[in-house]
Motif scaffolding. Structure first.
Motif, PDB file in Angstrom:
ATOM      1  N   GLY A 260     -18.636  34.411 -33.825  1.00  0.00           N
ATOM      2  CA  GLY A 260     -19.469  33.353 -33.284  1.00  0.00           C
ATOM      3  C   GLY A 260     -19.520  32.407 -32.052  1.00  0.00           C
ATOM      4  N   PHE A 261     -19.154  31.998 -31.380  1.00  0.00           N
ATOM      5  CA  PHE A 261     -18.624  31.314 -30.651  1.00  0.00           C
ATOM      6  C   PHE A 261     -19.078  32.286 -29.164  1.00  0.00           C
ATOM      7  CE2 PHE A 261     -16.594  30.071 -27.127  1.00  0.00           C
ATOM      8  CZ  PHE A 261     -17.108  28.796 -26.753  1.00  0.00           C
ATOM      9  N   PRO A 262     -18.450  33.747 -29.360  1.00  0.00           N
ATOM     10  CA  PRO A 262     -18.475  33.973 -28.106  1.00  0.00           C
ATOM     11  C   PRO A 262     -20.394  35.294 -28.598  1.00  0.00           C
ATOM     12  CG  PRO A 262     -16.362  34.707 -29.425  1.00  0.00           C
ATOM     13  CD  PRO A 262     -17.422  33.653 -30.142  1.00  0.00           C
ATOM     14  N   GLY A 263     -20.818  35.162 -29.504  1.00  0.00           N
ATOM     15  CA  GLY A 263     -21.763  35.656 -29.792  1.00  0.00           C
ATOM     16  C   GLY A 263     -22.962  34.599 -29.515  1.00  0.00           C
ATOM     17  N   ALA A 264     -23.169  32.837 -29.396  1.00  0.00           N
ATOM     18  CA  ALA A 264     -23.683  32.613 -29.455  1.00  0.00           C
ATOM     19  C   ALA A 264     -23.526  31.785 -27.462  1.00  0.00           C
ATOM     20  CB  ALA A 264     -23.519  31.019 -29.809  1.00  0.00           C
ATOM     21  N   MET A 265     -22.134  32.273 -26.591  1.00  0.00           N
ATOM     22  CA  MET A 265     -21.996  32.010 -24.963  1.00  0.00           C
ATOM     23  C   MET A 265     -22.512  33.061 -24.044  1.00  0.00           C
ATOM     24  SD  MET A 265     -19.935  29.399 -24.906  1.00  0.00           S
ATOM     25  CE  MET A 265     -18.508  29.846 -23.186  1.00  0.00           C
ATOM     26  N   SER A 266     -23.329  34.500 -25.084  1.00  0.00           N
ATOM     27  CA  SER A 266     -24.078  35.497 -24.524  1.00  0.00           C
ATOM     28  C   SER A 266     -25.201  35.080 -25.074  1.00  0.00           C
ATOM     29  CB  SER A 266     -23.574  36.942 -25.152  1.00  0.00           C
ATOM     30  OG  SER A 266     -22.511  37.123 -25.095  1.00  0.00           O
ATOM     31  N   VAL A 267     -25.815  34.439 -25.703  1.00  0.00           N
ATOM     32  CA  VAL A 267     -27.246  33.728 -25.552  1.00  0.00           C
ATOM     33  C   VAL A 267     -27.452  32.589 -24.407  1.00  0.00           C
ATOM     34  CG1 VAL A 267     -28.910  33.462 -27.211  1.00  0.00           C
ATOM     35  CG2 VAL A 267     -27.660  35.039 -28.127  1.00  0.00           C
ATOM     36  N   ALA A 268     -26.698  32.013 -24.655  1.00  0.00           N
ATOM     37  CA  ALA A 268     -26.267  30.453 -23.859  1.00  0.00           C
ATOM     38  C   ALA A 268     -26.411  30.834 -22.013  1.00  0.00           C
ATOM     39  CB  ALA A 268     -25.448  29.610 -23.835  1.00  0.00           C
ATOM     40  N   PHE A 269     -25.359  31.375 -21.830  1.00  0.00           N
ATOM     41  CA  PHE A 269     -25.229  31.725 -20.443  1.00  0.00           C
ATOM     42  C   PHE A 269     -26.598  32.785 -19.968  1.00  0.00           C
ATOM     43  CE2 PHE A 269     -20.721  31.887 -18.851  1.00  0.00           C
ATOM     44  CZ  PHE A 269     -20.379  30.830 -18.982  1.00  0.00           C
ATOM     45  N   ALA A 270     -27.089  33.668 -21.015  1.00  0.00           N
ATOM     46  CA  ALA A 270     -28.036  34.627 -20.213  1.00  0.00           C
ATOM     47  C   ALA A 270     -29.729  34.208 -20.364  1.00  0.00           C
ATOM     48  CB  ALA A 270     -28.341  35.770 -20.792  1.00  0.00           C
ATOM     49  N   ALA A 271     -29.937  32.315 -21.181  1.00  0.00           N
ATOM     50  CA  ALA A 271     -30.501  31.463 -20.681  1.00  0.00           C
ATOM     51  C   ALA A 271     -31.556  31.070 -19.876  1.00  0.00           C
ATOM     52  CB  ALA A 271     -30.304  30.043 -21.846  1.00  0.00           C
TER      53      ALA A 271
ATOM     54  N   LEU B 226     -29.465  36.936 -32.821  1.00  0.00           N
ATOM     55  CA  LEU B 226     -29.705  35.613 -31.881  1.00  0.00           C
ATOM     56  C   LEU B 226     -31.243  36.259 -30.881  1.00  0.00           C
ATOM     57  CD1 LEU B 226     -26.695  33.533 -31.289  1.00  0.00           C
ATOM     58  CD2 LEU B 226     -28.578  33.020 -32.995  1.00  0.00           C
ATOM     59  N   ALA B 227     -31.037  36.962 -30.080  1.00  0.00           N
ATOM     60  CA  ALA B 227     -31.747  37.261 -28.840  1.00  0.00           C
ATOM     61  C   ALA B 227     -32.844  37.527 -29.864  1.00  0.00           C
ATOM     62  CB  ALA B 227     -31.151  38.208 -28.362  1.00  0.00           C
ATOM     63  N   GLY B 228     -33.314  38.146 -31.180  1.00  0.00           N
ATOM     64  CA  GLY B 228     -34.079  38.999 -31.437  1.00  0.00           C
ATOM     65  C   GLY B 228     -35.116  38.262 -32.176  1.00  0.00           C
ATOM     66  N   VAL B 229     -34.157  36.479 -32.427  1.00  0.00           N
ATOM     67  CA  VAL B 229     -35.392  35.261 -33.233  1.00  0.00           C
ATOM     68  C   VAL B 229     -35.581  34.368 -32.241  1.00  0.00           C
ATOM     69  CG1 VAL B 229     -34.482  33.444 -34.719  1.00  0.00           C
ATOM     70  CG2 VAL B 229     -32.974  35.530 -35.479  1.00  0.00           C
ATOM     71  N   LEU B 230     -35.015  34.568 -31.336  1.00  0.00           N
ATOM     72  CA  LEU B 230     -35.290  33.765 -30.209  1.00  0.00           C
ATOM     73  C   LEU B 230     -37.123  35.030 -29.664  1.00  0.00           C
ATOM     74  CD1 LEU B 230     -32.655  32.779 -27.928  1.00  0.00           C
ATOM     75  CD2 LEU B 230     -34.241  31.342 -28.519  1.00  0.00           C
TER      76      LEU B 230
END
Length: 269
Positions: free
Chosen positions: A242-253, A13-17
């Protein structure tokens, strides 16, 4: 296995962003919505005894995420009638993060409507609404990646944040004492951010990379930990990794967004 899966997803997800940030803000917005969908597909809320508590959350969380993303992409939508527009709309050339509060307000309303539609007696009402609203806040925070891409830091700030996130989460997988690993993950994030800041063509310095990379790694790890705790023993892939992975990205935003603003700080340029 869940830690590996969630880490790989967060890195993807970070790479796509990052790639989207170099393409177009609309593409970044689409990637952010994907993160928000994964946050919305959250594990069920359970009581202390393990009993599942009814908590309609997908729609409120997704609505909050979309509202925050749309307002970040098009801040002019926050303008009211002539003479009533907030000053923040006039300074959006540095990126926007003001869509979070309106998004949460909408999420609260949608969550309450969802509760009225429940047919299970509405047990644990406060916990149920609180769970949906909390996830809505996290989903809205994910729009920080879009705000960073539109800031003075531009795509380079997103790249630095993504590098810090990736380095931190990779080190977090090491099978060592968690506190030591947490420190190493933060240091790795600082190193990853510094490496990218030193190589991309921008006014950012190594100091900028250290600060943003370390902060992004720290919150990405926290996001994964929180996500895995909330997922518990769920066997569903969307909730387990899926949920923990997305939480990592959202928390870092939010950290990445703040990094986009720090580009103007003389010490970090």
């Amino acid at each position: 296995m869940s830690r590996l899966g969630s880490t790989l997803l967060a890195l993807a997800l970070a790479g796509v962003l990052t790639l989207a940030a170099y393409a177009d803000p609309v593409v970044v917005a689409a990637a952010v919505v994907l993160v928000q969908v994964l946050v919305a597909v959250s594990p069920p809320l359970t009581s202390a005894s393990g009993e599942v508590i009814g908590s309609p959350r997908f729609v409120p969380v997704l609505v909050a995420g979309v509202v925050a993303t749309v307002l970040t992409l098009e801040p002019a939508l926050l303008e009211g009638a002539d003479g009533t527009s907030p000053d923040v709309v006039d300074v959006t050339d540095t990126g926007m993060f003001a869509g979070v509060l309106p998004a949460v307000m909408v999420a609260v309303f949608v969550a309450l409507v969802a509760q009225m539609l429940r047919k299970d007696g509405r047990g644990q009402l406060v916990s149920s609404v609180g769970y949906a609203v909390t996830l809505s806040v996290v989903a809205a925070f994910a729009a920080g990646w879009l705000g960073a891409a539109q800031s003075l830091g531009d795509a380079q700030a997103v790249a630095v944040g993504a590098a810090g996130l990736a380095a931190g989460l990779v080190v977090w997988m090491l099978p060592i004492d968690r506190w030591i690993c947490f420190s190493l993950a933060t240091a790795a994030g600082a190193a990853g951010g510094a490496a990218v800041a030193a190589t991309v063509e921008s006014s950012m310095t190594v100091y900028f990379g250290v600060v943003v990379g370390a902060g992004t790694a720290l919150f990405a790890v926290l996001g994964q930990v929180v996500g895995r705790v909330m997922a518990g023993n769920s066997l569903q892939p969307a909730a387990r990794w899926g949920f923990p992975g997305a939480m990592s990205v959202a928390f870092a935003a939010p950290v990445v967004y703040i990094g986009g603003q720090l580009v103007t700080v003389p010490l970090l340029r």
